[in-house]
Design a protein around this motif. Structure first.
Motif, PDB file in Angstrom:
ATOM      1  N   THR A 156      -0.771 -11.687   0.688  1.00 22.35           N
ATOM      2  CA  THR A 156       0.469 -12.385   1.058  1.00 22.35           C
ATOM      3  C   THR A 156       0.651 -12.557   2.565  1.00 22.35           C
ATOM      4  OG1 THR A 156       1.498 -10.218   0.641  1.00 22.35           O
ATOM      5  CG2 THR A 156       1.808 -11.916  -1.024  1.00 22.35           C
ATOM      6  N   SER A 182       7.752 -10.298  -0.415  1.00 22.83           N
ATOM      7  CA  SER A 182       6.724  -9.896   0.558  1.00 22.83           C
ATOM      8  C   SER A 182       7.273  -9.933   1.981  1.00 22.83           C
ATOM      9  CB  SER A 182       5.488 -10.786   0.437  1.00 22.83           C
ATOM     10  OG  SER A 182       5.786 -12.131   0.720  1.00 22.83           O
ATOM     11  N   ILE A 185       9.626  -6.801   2.309  1.00 21.52           N
ATOM     12  CA  ILE A 185       8.811  -5.582   2.335  1.00 21.52           C
ATOM     13  C   ILE A 185       8.088  -5.458   3.676  1.00 21.52           C
ATOM     14  CG2 ILE A 185       6.651  -4.620   1.428  1.00 21.52           C
ATOM     15  CD1 ILE A 185       8.934  -3.788  -0.244  1.00 21.52           C
ATOM     16  N   ARG A 186       7.707  -6.590   4.244  1.00 23.62           N
ATOM     17  CA  ARG A 186       7.025  -6.552   5.541  1.00 23.62           C
ATOM     18  C   ARG A 186       7.938  -5.967   6.626  1.00 23.62           C
ATOM     19  NH1 ARG A 186       4.675 -11.511   9.150  1.00 23.62           N
ATOM     20  NH2 ARG A 186       2.822 -10.471   9.947  1.00 23.62           N
ATOM     21  N   GLN A 216      -1.333  -7.775   4.260  1.00 23.11           N
ATOM     22  CA  GLN A 216      -0.483  -7.313   3.167  1.00 23.11           C
ATOM     23  C   GLN A 216      -1.004  -7.893   1.858  1.00 23.11           C
ATOM     24  OE1 GLN A 216       3.408  -9.134   1.892  1.00 23.11           O
ATOM     25  NE2 GLN A 216       4.273  -7.400   3.001  1.00 23.11           N
ATOM     26  N   ILE A 218      -0.360  -7.630  -2.558  1.00 26.02           N
ATOM     27  CA  ILE A 218       0.530  -7.156  -3.620  1.00 26.02           C
ATOM     28  C   ILE A 218      -0.233  -7.090  -4.933  1.00 26.02           C
ATOM     29  CG2 ILE A 218       2.573  -7.722  -5.005  1.00 26.02           C
ATOM     30  CD1 ILE A 218       3.902  -8.817  -2.554  1.00 26.02           C
ATOM     31  N   THR A 245       1.090   2.395   1.371  1.00 26.17           N
ATOM     32  CA  THR A 245       1.424   1.551   0.224  1.00 26.17           C
ATOM     33  C   THR A 245       2.878   1.755  -0.134  1.00 26.17           C
ATOM     34  OG1 THR A 245      -0.834   1.837  -0.608  1.00 26.17           O
ATOM     35  CG2 THR A 245       0.801   1.003  -2.168  1.00 26.17           C
ATOM     36  N   THR A 310       2.600  -2.753  -2.909  1.00 21.82           N
ATOM     37  CA  THR A 310       2.330  -3.561  -1.719  1.00 21.82           C
ATOM     38  C   THR A 310       1.486  -2.730  -0.754  1.00 21.82           C
ATOM     39  OG1 THR A 310       4.446  -4.710  -1.967  1.00 21.82           O
ATOM     40  CG2 THR A 310       3.333  -4.903   0.161  1.00 21.82           C
TER      41      THR A 310
END
Length: 362
Positions: A156, A182, A185-186, A216, A218, A245, A310
């Motif tokens: 991603t 994504s 989460i980043r 990254q 997933i 993770t 992730t």
């Protein structure tokens, strides 16, 4: 009985990537034909089978970190993070800033994909020499025991690593849900990276300066029900090759187990939390101060379970090795040799049932 296999092909003009993987059947399709039998290749050796009965270590709980307190540089919370990385290799974070709606949409998008007919899912089947797509990765032997799990893996970030031919773009809302999740989460992973940098003797940008832009990826895991969960494993014991993770668990069903002081304990779900674990790359960079820990997933008879992992990783061509700040002559001698990240990953996954990988000693 015909087993429907996720067909993978070696793509022309593509290199080895992260390593080749053999074709395996889809668990969902096996269950459609026979929901009671467990094929021999999925039955673990007696010593490797999970104990589904009462967990004797039920009182043990993975450390919980309040992420909002970390953002305020709270000394007690930073100390808790340091101890969690040293003693557990795992922690759960609450108040992390990812919106509940984003997590719900991501889970729904994943569920919708795995509910598609097999032929539709197979349009996203991975190539044999490509980690992305629908199918299994790192199956290297015809004799290798298989996991009771179907999965999809997508890169991603950076954007140029995305390969949309492996994305189910005709599935309404899937691309949008993955992109939003994504991205959020980043932001969390950037804050974890900054805190780990400081704990390892650098400023907040230390790891980024050393490693450059992170990758990254997933992985969406679908664990179907199993008539004999005492015989199979959803995912076999392993450590992650990542820096770290972040796992979005099922809120209601236990499945993740970690090896803590030589015993397997449940990582009990906390609603809307994220489970974070240290990966092999951080163990190497920290010169062994922070440990990547073996973990596994178990199945159950009553209800399918899903999880979304992730992975935050260095670039493939980046050299990883102990940081200067983590080496101190006789007191902290260098315990790991330098290696290119892509070579480490290939080496890690070329071995059948590698478990906890070791890359020690110069």
């Amino acid at each position: 009985m015909e087993l429907k296999v996720v067909k993978a092909s070696v793509e022309k003009g593509e290199g080895l990537g992260w390593g080749k993987s053999l074709l395996v059947p889809s668990i969902q399709e096996i269950l459609k034909n026979d929901s009671q039998s467990v094929p021999e290749r999925y039955i673990q050796e007696p010593k490797d089978r999970p104990l589904i009965s009462q967990n004797l270590f039920d009182s043990l709980q993975v450390p919980v970190i309040d992420f909002s307190m970390l953002a305020q540089k709270d000394a007690n919370e930073i100390r808790k993070l340091d101890l969690a990385c040293k003693e557990w290799g795992f922690f759960q974070i609450i108040n992390h800033g990812v919106r509940e709606e984003t997590m719900v949409n991501m889970k729904a998008a994943m569920a919708a994909f795995f509910e598609l007919p097999f032929q539709e899912k197979s349009k996203c089947a991975k190539a044999a020499n490509e980690i992305q797509g629908y199918g299994q990765n790192f199956v290297v032997s015809e004799k290798q025991k298989l996991d009771w799990c179907d999965m999809m893996f997508l890169k991603t970030f950076p954007h140029e690593t995305r390969n949309f031919k492996y994305w189910p773009l005709t599935l309404p809302g899937f691309k949008e849900a993955v992109e939003e999740y994504s991205t959020e989460i980043r932001k969390v992973s950037n804050k974890i990276d900054a805190n780990l940098s400081v704990l390892m003797g650098m400023d907040e940008n230390g790891l980024k300066r050393k490693l450059g832009e992170f990758q990254q990826g997933i992985r969406m895991n679908y664990y179907p029900t199993c008539s004999r969960p005492d015989l199979v494993l959803g995912i076999s014991p392993h450590s992650d090759g990542s820096l770290f993770t972040l796992l979005l668990q099922d809120d209601e069903i236990n499945g993740l187990q970690i090896k803590h002081k030589k015993v397997w304990i449940d990582a009990k779900p906390i609603r809307n939390s994220l489970v974070v674990n240290i990966g092999d790359a951080i163990e190497i960079l920290s010169n062994g101060m922070y440990k990547s820990i073996e973990h596994r997933a178990i199945s159950n008879e009553k209800k399918p379970r899903m999880s979304i992992a992730t992975f935050v990783m260095p670039g493939d061509e980046v050299q990883i090795g102990p940081l200067d700040s983590m080496v101190n002559g006789k007191h902290l001698p260098r315990s790991y040799r330098n290696i290119k990240y892509i070579d480490y990953i290939r080496q890690k996954f070329a071995n059948e049932n590698a478990g906890k990988s070791s890359h020690r000693h110069c």
